[in-house]
Design an enzyme around this catalytic site. Structure first.
Site, mmCIF file in Angstrom:
data_model
loop_
_atom_site.group_PDB
_atom_site.id
_atom_site.type_symbol
_atom_site.label_atom_id
_atom_site.label_comp_id
_atom_site.label_asym_id
_atom_site.label_seq_id
_atom_site.Cartn_x
_atom_site.Cartn_y
_atom_site.Cartn_z
ATOM 1 C CB CYS A 1 13.957 9.398 6.454
ATOM 2 S SG CYS A 1 14.818 8.266 5.363
ATOM 3 C CE LYS B 1 -1.657 2.902 2.813
ATOM 4 N NZ LYS B 1 -1.624 4.136 2.000
HETATM 5 P P1 NAD Z 1 3.020 9.019 6.956
HETATM 6 O O1 NAD Z 1 3.389 8.346 8.219
HETATM 7 O O2 NAD Z 1 2.025 10.108 6.990
HETATM 8 O O3 NAD Z 1 2.450 7.975 5.896
HETATM 9 C C1 NAD Z 1 3.185 6.841 5.511
HETATM 10 C C2 NAD Z 1 2.231 5.747 5.076
HETATM 11 O O4 NAD Z 1 1.446 5.317 6.183
HETATM 12 C C3 NAD Z 1 1.240 6.163 3.987
HETATM 13 O O5 NAD Z 1 1.116 5.105 3.066
HETATM 14 C C4 NAD Z 1 -0.047 6.364 4.771
HETATM 15 O O6 NAD Z 1 -1.194 6.185 4.004
HETATM 16 C C5 NAD Z 1 0.075 5.275 5.810
HETATM 17 N N1 NAD Z 1 -0.733 5.465 7.023
HETATM 18 C C6 NAD Z 1 -1.135 6.632 7.597
HETATM 19 N N2 NAD Z 1 -1.859 6.389 8.711
HETATM 20 C C7 NAD Z 1 -1.925 5.048 8.854
HETATM 21 C C8 NAD Z 1 -2.525 4.162 9.813
HETATM 22 N N3 NAD Z 1 -3.190 4.628 10.857
HETATM 23 N N4 NAD Z 1 -2.379 2.843 9.654
HETATM 24 C C9 NAD Z 1 -1.670 2.341 8.621
HETATM 25 N N5 NAD Z 1 -1.100 3.114 7.667
HETATM 26 C C10 NAD Z 1 -1.198 4.447 7.781
HETATM 27 O O7 NAD Z 1 4.413 9.499 6.347
HETATM 28 P P2 NAD Z 1 4.650 10.382 5.050
HETATM 29 O O8 NAD Z 1 4.205 11.763 5.377
HETATM 30 O O9 NAD Z 1 4.118 9.692 3.852
HETATM 31 O O10 NAD Z 1 6.243 10.313 4.956
HETATM 32 C C11 NAD Z 1 7.086 11.150 5.667
HETATM 33 C C12 NAD Z 1 7.702 10.459 6.841
HETATM 34 O O11 NAD Z 1 8.345 9.245 6.456
HETATM 35 C C13 NAD Z 1 8.783 11.279 7.504
HETATM 36 O O12 NAD Z 1 8.616 11.307 8.893
HETATM 37 C C14 NAD Z 1 10.064 10.544 7.158
HETATM 38 O O13 NAD Z 1 11.120 10.750 8.023
HETATM 39 C C15 NAD Z 1 9.631 9.139 7.073
HETATM 40 N N6 NAD Z 1 10.546 8.352 6.248
HETATM 41 C C16 NAD Z 1 11.445 7.505 6.847
HETATM 42 C C17 NAD Z 1 12.345 6.773 6.081
HETATM 43 C C18 NAD Z 1 13.355 5.836 6.708
HETATM 44 O O14 NAD Z 1 13.977 5.062 6.004
HETATM 45 N N7 NAD Z 1 13.546 5.851 8.009
HETATM 46 C C19 NAD Z 1 12.316 6.895 4.708
HETATM 47 C C20 NAD Z 1 11.396 7.761 4.116
HETATM 48 C C21 NAD Z 1 10.509 8.481 4.909
#
Ligand code: NAD
Length: 494
Positions: A297, A188
């Site tokens: 990230c 997803k």
């Molecule tokens: P997000 O947490 O808002 O969303 C990520 C995913 O989670 C999306 O697919 C979203 O639809 C899903 N999601 C949201 N709520 C959910 C729930 N309750 N249950 C299950 N799935 C749910 O993050 P974003 O805004 O898309 O991405 C940015 C964040 O990702 C930043 O904090 C960044 O640091 C992090 N990130 C980390 C890495 C790493 O390798 N550590 C890499 C890339 C991004």
């Protein structure tokens, strides 16, 4: 510039779409739902895709479950799973230009950055293609009359939930090792940027992976994401995204004791000592902070600079930040595209306003660009804050945008203390001409990756992940495969 024609992408204005992939066939959502995907360059509708329901998520899990429990996949030997991964890598390389364009249009990253992502994804698929049949288990030392061995088996059905900043890249870190391990999966992507995930599924199908091994649902985290994390048919949830979502997913997975792998955020220190070539250190500090407009990230968002070079360093940093070419992500020579969405830019602007309130001082950026050509898109200028203090929100909270803070230090011990003064622990950098000092600081930093005299590179063979609140588990490397398998001890009385 438009997206290529694809059966799973409907034209802007369409009210139908068939972009879910369940049990080996493309289909619309159960209720026919669709979602408009926006081009961050000008806020126009880029395409229309399916929007799944919770029932679609359940159907995808059931398809993955059936393919795992009873399908032909379990009998496919490891070297053949490796060969499948090589085929996917070949197809990704073949379609590099198309995928780079799709990623650039969908996320706003530059075409060049989109191409780099594809190359990295190909490398990840090749790495796990090679690893798939290299380590089947081991014989364990046992008393006379006993033959004991440990073998590795797939975990089962994996749900993979990914963010919008590196849609294809982050997904590849999950899909490639899971295929190598023999799992089945439901992916997803972020509802903001689904396009290259659809493309990957197209290529997985073309590579001949059996039906039900890879399934795709599109939609919101609240409906589709949470349905996956709660479904008892899922054995493992692998998530990359924000800290708040990660904590919710961990809690949602608890009642059914799913395995959970989390890659969360970072507020990554970049420490600059006074003995470095400032020109080089400023150059790398800029790309550490502003690559993909800082929506990374592991961005070097927290500069920690030796007092004696602080003023010269920050003056040059501000000058070069102001000179960064912002513009059309598919244009020539552009270094910074727009942020991913209006909502995300509003968050970045709120963080900058808060930083100013706290007393940090802006010496570059801090506003949208003046160019009227860019006024419809979600652009924001690279921003540098000085006079920062460790207790400020702007120093502690992840902004995930083109914003870098600068703090000062005097001694090595102070630099290390500042570098570790974060709840996160994803990555960090240290710049020094003194090799022994570089090693000492790297050893003392509590972060999953530390760069000495560089910032950002990673290899498929080196584990990636976070200390502290940056996550649970590791992706990439041999540990990135172990996340997707169970160890089983078989003991035989002879
Ligand atoms: P997000 O947490 O808002 O969303 C990520 C995913 O989670 C999306 O697919 C979203 O639809 C899903 N999601 C949201 N709520 C959910 C729930 N309750 N249950 C299950 N799935 C749910 O993050 P974003 O805004 O898309 O991405 C940015 C964040 O990702 C930043 O904090 C960044 O640091 C992090 N990130 C980390 C890495 C790493 O390798 N550590 C890499 C890339 C991004």
């Amino acid at each position: 510039v438009a997206l290529p024609d694809k059966p799973y992408l409907s034209a802007p204005g369409s009210s139908t779409a068939a972009g879910l992939y369940i049990g080996g066939s493309w289909r619309p959502a159960a209720d026919g739902g669709v979602r408009e995907i926006v081009n961050p360059y000008d806020a126009s509708v880029l395409t229309v895709v399916s929007e799944a329901t919770a029932a679609d998520a359940a159907a995808a899990v059931a398809a993955a479950r059936a393919a795992f429990d009873g399908g032909p996949w379990r009998a496919v030997p490891a070297d053949e799973r490796g060969a499948v991964l090589h085929r996917v890598a070949d197809l990704l390389a073949r379609d590099r230009a198309e995928i780079a364009l799709m990623e650039s249009l969908d996320t706003g990253k530059t075409l060049e950055e989109g191409g780099i992502d594809v190359d990295d994804v190909v490398a990840v698929f090749r790495y796990y293609a090679g690893l798939a049949d290299k380590d089947a288990g081991r014989i364990v030392s046992a008393p006379e009359g006993v033959f004991s061995r440990v073998v590795y088996e797939p975990v089962g059905v994996c749900a993979m939930i990914t963010p919008w900043n590196y849609p294809l890249l982050q997904l590849s870190w999950k899909v490639a090792p899971a295929i190598a391990a023999g799992d089945t999966m439901v992916v997803k992507p972020s509802e903001v940027t689904p396009v290259t995930t659809l493309k990957l599924v197209e290529l997985v199908e073309e590579a001949g992976i059996p039906a039900g091994v890879v399934n795709l649902v599109l939609g919101s985290g609240a409906t589709v994401g949470s349905a996956l994390t709660e479904d008892p048919g899922v054995d493992l949830v692998s998530f990359t995204g924000g800290l708040d979502t990660g904590t919710r997913i961990m809690a949602a997975a608890a009642p059914t004791v799913k395995k959970v792998a989390l890659e969360l955020g970072g507020k990554n220190p970049n420490i600059v000592f006074d003995d470095v070539d400032l020109d080089t250190a400023v150059d790398y500090a800029l790309s550490a902070a502003f690559f993909h407009s800082g929506q990374v990230c592991s961005a070097g968002a927290r500069l920690i600079v030796h007092e004696d070079v602080h003023d010269a360093f920050t003056a040059e940093l501000a000058r070069r930040a102001d000179a960064i070419v912002i513009g059309h992500p598919q244009g020539e020579g552009v270094r910074c595209g727009p942020l991913v969405s209006a909502e995300h830019r509003a968050k970045v602007e709120a963080a900058v306003a808060r930083g100013t309130e706290e007393g940090a001082r802006i010496i570059a950026g801090g506003r949208r660009p003046d160019d009227p050509e860019l006024s419809r898109g979600y652009f924001y200028r690279p921003t540098v804050f000085v006079d920062c203090h460790r207790a400020m929100d702007i120093v502690q909270r992840e902004v995930f945008g083109p914003v870098v803070t600068v703090e000062r230090f005097r001694t090595e011990a102070e630099a290390v203390a500042l570098g570790n003064d974060t709840d996160y622990g994803l990555s960090g950098g240290v710049w020094t001409a003194d090799a022994a000092r570089g090693e000492r600081v790297a050893a003392a930093l509590r972060h999953g990756t530390v760069w000495i005299n560089d910032f950002g590179p990673y290899f498929p063979g080196a584990e990636w992940g976070g200390f502290g609140r940056s996550g649970v588990g590791r992706e990439l490397g041999p540990a990135g495969l172990d996340e997707y398998r169970e160890a089983k001890h078989i003991y035989r009385n002879l």
